[in-house]
Design a protein around this motif. Structure first.
Motif, mmCIF file in Angstrom:
data_model
loop_
_atom_site.group_PDB
_atom_site.id
_atom_site.type_symbol
_atom_site.label_atom_id
_atom_site.label_comp_id
_atom_site.label_asym_id
_atom_site.label_seq_id
_atom_site.Cartn_x
_atom_site.Cartn_y
_atom_site.Cartn_z
ATOM 1 N N THR A 65 0.836 -1.188 0.000
ATOM 2 C CA THR A 65 0.000 0.000 0.000
ATOM 3 C C THR A 65 0.875 1.243 0.000
ATOM 4 O O THR A 65 1.764 1.380 0.841
ATOM 5 N N ILE A 66 0.625 2.135 -0.934
ATOM 6 C CA ILE A 66 1.332 3.409 -0.967
ATOM 7 C C ILE A 66 0.467 4.458 -0.282
ATOM 8 O O ILE A 66 -0.757 4.480 -0.457
ATOM 9 N N SER A 67 1.082 5.310 0.506
ATOM 10 C CA SER A 67 0.359 6.358 1.206
ATOM 11 C C SER A 67 1.255 7.575 1.375
ATOM 12 O O SER A 67 2.460 7.514 1.110
ATOM 13 N N ARG A 68 0.652 8.654 1.827
ATOM 14 C CA ARG A 68 1.393 9.901 1.965
ATOM 15 C C ARG A 68 1.007 10.612 3.247
ATOM 16 O O ARG A 68 -0.159 10.639 3.624
ATOM 17 N N ASP A 69 1.989 11.201 3.907
ATOM 18 C CA ASP A 69 1.776 12.055 5.062
ATOM 19 C C ASP A 69 2.176 13.454 4.630
ATOM 20 O O ASP A 69 3.362 13.772 4.544
ATOM 21 N N ASN A 70 1.190 14.279 4.353
ATOM 22 C CA ASN A 70 1.465 15.621 3.852
ATOM 23 C C ASN A 70 2.234 16.478 4.856
ATOM 24 O O ASN A 70 3.106 17.262 4.471
ATOM 25 N N ALA A 71 1.912 16.343 6.136
ATOM 26 C CA ALA A 71 2.567 17.136 7.166
ATOM 27 C C ALA A 71 4.056 16.840 7.244
ATOM 28 O O ALA A 71 4.870 17.731 7.490
ATOM 29 N N LYS A 72 4.417 15.585 7.051
ATOM 30 C CA LYS A 72 5.815 15.180 7.114
ATOM 31 C C LYS A 72 6.485 15.167 5.753
ATOM 32 O O LYS A 72 7.676 14.890 5.659
#
Length: 118
Positions: free
Chosen positions: A69-76
């Protein structure tokens, strides 16, 4: 303009899990999306997973679909690749990449080694 640093690789038993991270810096606002690729010894680099920022759409190679699963943490400013049910054939150097347009990847990290033992 965009710098990418992968981390989280290592040695894991078959059936185990790892989460790879790719920290982005620089002009990340200019990127269109991010992808993960891998290259095993003696093989060509292959696509693993990707995410497009504009609509959050994702894509996966058939070989990893349902496991990764690919995901993103915009804050980091970090993109992740969660890898579950790892198989020995997943052994490779994993690279994250960024695209500044929808037509290709033009920024690459240095890679992180993932080794899955049987």
């Amino acid at each position: 303009q965009v710098q990418l640093v992968e981390s989280g690789g290592g040695l894991v038993q078959a059936g185990g899990s790892l989460r790879l991270s790719c920290a982005a810096s620089g002009r990340t606002f200019s990127t269109y999306g991010m992808g993960w690729f891998r290259q095993a010894p003696g093989k060509e680099r292959e696509f693993v997973a990707a995410m497009t920022w504009s609509d959050g759409s994702t894509a996966y190679a058939d070989s990893v679909k349902g496991r990764f699963t690919i995901s993103r943490d915009n804050a980091k400013n970090t993109v992740y690749l969660q890898m579950n049910s790892l198989k020995p054939e997943d052994t490779a150097v994993y690279y994250c990449a960024a695209r500044s347009n929808p037509r290709g990847y033009n920024y690459w990290g240095q890679g992180t080694q993932v080794t899955v033992s049987s």
